[in-house]
Design an enzyme around this catalytic site. Structure first.
Site, short mmCIF file in Angstrom:
data_model
loop_
_atom_site.label_atom_id
_atom_site.label_comp_id
_atom_site.label_asym_id
_atom_site.label_seq_id
_atom_site.Cartn_x
_atom_site.Cartn_y
_atom_site.Cartn_z
N GLU A 18 -23.46 -15.26 -47.70
CA GLU A 18 -23.17 -13.98 -47.04
C GLU A 18 -23.18 -14.07 -45.52
O GLU A 18 -22.40 -13.39 -44.85
CB GLU A 18 -24.16 -12.92 -47.52
CG GLU A 18 -23.83 -12.31 -48.88
CD GLU A 18 -24.12 -13.24 -50.06
OE1 GLU A 18 -24.81 -14.26 -49.87
OE2 GLU A 18 -23.64 -12.95 -51.18
N HIS A 38 -29.58 -4.62 -57.57
CA HIS A 38 -28.13 -4.55 -57.62
C HIS A 38 -27.59 -3.12 -57.54
O HIS A 38 -26.45 -2.87 -57.90
CB HIS A 38 -27.60 -5.18 -58.92
CG HIS A 38 -27.78 -6.66 -58.99
ND1 HIS A 38 -29.02 -7.25 -59.13
CD2 HIS A 38 -26.90 -7.69 -58.92
CE1 HIS A 38 -28.87 -8.57 -59.17
NE2 HIS A 38 -27.59 -8.85 -59.04
#
Ligand SMILES: Cc1ncc(C[n+]2csc(CCOP(=O)(O)OP(=O)(O)O)c2C)c(N)n1
Lengths: 329, 324
Positions: A64, A133
């Site tokens: 990321e 999540h």
């Protein structure tokens, strides 16, 4: 506008397509985004690599910080990258790049550089994905000067807002609500942009204003429709963007109804509702019929177990009770 | 070996960086300017050698200890000093400061205070060059401590996969803040990490202008010709501790003094003279010229006004959105 219906997923794909077609400087990057890897885990970017080429739609390693860094660097010299962070929780892994770099380079350079990136990401409880999540983290980003935060509630809005984000000269975070991807809505008018920072009165009313965005717009509409038959008139304001916040629209609506509820999926504590409520109190304290109410998710990690997950989210019952209470003042 | 023009240009840059550091430290000591200052005295060879191999339009990304990198690349002295002083005529209108010098016109794209963050962003600049075919090379400067951060590893992997025109230049000065190299880094040579990412990695004496120049030139040429990234580990030492004012209690006794005795600046100066690459008069003229430029820069900085308070809301976004 055509009578055709599109779901959110198709609308976002269409916006990316149209932006890439209009401007060769628009690039996509992220984990699995190219067609060779399936066009995104959910398929949001499907077909784009095949059409625009592997140079402009690049799958990346699971990295990321590297994704965000590459987007930032390319954006500083004329490109308009749209990095995808697979889920909003994973923005935490790239927080340095987003908060310390993307948000601040224009300011720290005295305006010499800018970072016109659009970070696309998705999230939302209700899918049983549990604690890591499903979080709505928009307050973190809205709290950082230099970032714009966009959370659409319909396919047509998603299309128009995403085009605006990509064209915006500054970094935007575009949050897609996972459980809404397959919900159909009116098809967008091709090429029509929706300006950032402008809220939308999706339903006019006289008694109570519900200020919300994203999926909760639909909850608010459902409750408003139900209460209409009982003579309670609810105004629903879809913010569309959390930052910049359309303060004028909020105050305009609340001056009229003299009572307000802020509703969002982010946890209530220190959430966007706190800021919005405070803005209203500072400007309209003496006119309010009652203190502004805030409704958000419980202050807990998103639970897995179905009934806990339901209890975690702000429910329509809670909203209905709050509206009734305010309407009775 | 480097051509004569490069040899002299390296000297000129080294002189500028060394004298700039001396001027800054004395200015801070005298109380005329105040700032967090991360001296790079002792590390001049690295950016001097790298920069003479770069073109004006190439990019660099550097760190808080990067004023030498920026000046070597060509950032304008007067505006840099005004920036250090927090004045409106600074490169960044006084809003960046010593840890955030930016000057795209000379290729200085970012100076960051976050350890390890130059590499991912350098990749993006290099990616842009690859896409547009503009032939530019990007340098990411960083320290040895930064090679232990995740961003370093993510960035090297991506750069290698995408064959980006980027060169990762690690100034290994033996310390990360107060932590000795061997206490923070689990491998004896940072350059060995290049192998994990399938790119060439070299360790070079970063205090030797000729060796540093050769390593930089090879890596930059490879990048420019589409051969992808290189990791250069340049061994060096910082003479004045981590930050201005730090004592060296974390070093072994005499360590700093021993390194200062091997100051690369006089060594290179003498080498140029001994090998007839320059005369004493020529080198002295370069130094005198720089001294005058530095004094001019200081006066320029002190005379420049502070930015007015409205600057707080300017440059947050292109269009002001909310002055809350
Ligand atoms: C992410 C991050 N962690 C910690 C720090 C605090 N810090 C500033 S400089 C430094 C040491 C870095 O050492 P190195 O990378 O070797 O570079 P040097 O200062 O020696 O040039 C640390 C820990 C920081 N700025 N950023």
């Amino acid at each position: 506008m055509s009578s055709e219906k599109l779901n959110m997923l198709e609308a976002i794909n269409l916006a990316l397509h149209d932006a890439m077609e209009a401007d060769p400087k628009v690039l996509l990057l992220g984990e699995d985004v190219a067609d060779e890897e399936g066009g995104g885990v959910i398929g949001v970017t499907k077909g784009l690599a095949n059409k625009f080429g592997a140079q402009r739609v690049r799958s990346t390693p699971i990295a990321e910080q590297a994704i965000m860094g590459a987007a930032i660097g390319a954006s500083m010299v004329g490109y308009k990258p749209v990095p995808e962070i697979m889920l909003m929780n994973f923005t935490t892994v790239a927080m340095d790049m987003i908060v310390n770099h993307a948000a601040k380079l224009r300011f720290m350079s005295g305006g010499q550089t800018n970072v016109p990136i659009t970070i696309r990401t998705m999230t939302g409880a209700g899918m049983g994905n549990g604690g890591q999540h499903s979080d709505f983290l928009e307050a973190w980003f809205a709290h950082t000067a230099g970032l714009k935060v966009v959370i659409p509630s319909t396919p047509a809005d998603a299309y128009g807002l995403l085009l605006s984000c990509i064209e915006d000269p500054d970094p935007c975070i575009f949050v897609e609500t996972l459980p809404m991807y397959w919900t159909k809505g009116d098809a967008p008018e091709r090429g029509r942009r929706i300006p950032l920072g402008q809220a939308n009165v999706v339903r006019a009313g006289k008694d109570v204003t519900v200020i919300t965005y994203g999926r909760q717009v639909h909850d608010a509409m459902a409750v408003a429709r139900k209460l209409e038959s009982e003579g309670v008139s609810v105004e629903v304001l879809d913010l569309r963007t959390v930052a910049p916040l359309d303060t004028a629209a909020i105050l305009r609506s609340v001056s009229k109804t003299r009572s307000a509820i802020v509703l969002h999926e982010a946890t209530k504590k220190f959430g966007p509702g706190a800021e919005i409520s405070s803005i209203i109190h500072e400007a309209l304290f003496s006119e309010l019929k009652a203190p502004v109410k805030r409704i958000g998710s419980k202050f807990s990690p998103v639970p897995f177990s179905k009934h806990l997950e339901e209890a975690f989210l702000p429910g329509k019952a809670e909203l209905e009770a709050a509206i009734r209470e305010l309407a009775s003042k | 070996m480097a051509e004569k023009r490069d040899l002299i240009e390296m000297f000129r840059k080294m002189a500028l960086l060394k004298m700039n550091d001396e001027k800054l430290r004395s200015t801070i000591k005298s109380g005329r300017l105040s700032m967090p200052y991360y001296s790079s005295r002792g590390q001049e060879v690295i950016p001097a050698a790298v920069s003479v191999c770069l073109r004006k339009e190439d990019y660099i990304c550097t760190i808080y200890r990067g004023i030498h990198d920026s000046l070597a690349k060509g950032a304008p002295l007067k505006q840099v000093w005004a920036e250090l002083a927090g004045r409106i005529d600074g490169t960044c209108k006084g809003k960046g400061g010593p840890m955030h010098i930016t000057h795209p016109a000379s290729g200085v794209m970012i100076t960051t205070g976050i350890v390890g963050s130059t590499m991912p962003i350098a990749n993006g600049l290099a990616w842009a060059s690859q896409l547009s075919g503009d032939g530019r090379v990007t340098i990411a400067y960083f320290g040895d401590g930064a090679s232990n951060i995740g961003a370093f590893h993510e960035a090297l992997n991506l750069a290698s996969l995408w064959k980006l025109p980027v060169v990762f230049v690690c100034s290994n000065n033996g310390y990360a803040e107060h932590t000795k190299y061997s206490s923070g880094t689990a491998i004896d040579r940072i350059s060995k990490r290049a192998e994990s990412y399938s790119m060439p990695g070299v360790t070079v004496d970063g205090n030797d202008p000729l060796l540093m120049h050769a390593a930089a030139r090879e890596a930059i040429e490879r990048a420019r010709e589409g051969g992808g990234p290189t990791l250069i580990e340049a061994i060096t030492f910082r003479f004045y501790g981590h930050v201005f004012g730090d004592d060296d209690s974390y070093m072994s006794p005499g360590e700093r003094a021993a390194h200062m005795e091997k100051d690369p600046y006089p060594i290179y100066r003498n080498w140029l003279l001994a090998n007839n690459h320059a005369t004493e008069n020529e080198l002295a003229a370069i130094e005198t010229g720089i001294a005058a430029e530095l004094e001019e820069a200081l006066q320029f900085a002190l005379a420049s006004p502070y930015p007015d308070a409205a600057e707080i809301y300017r440059d947050v976004f292109q269009h002001e959105v909310e002055a809350a």
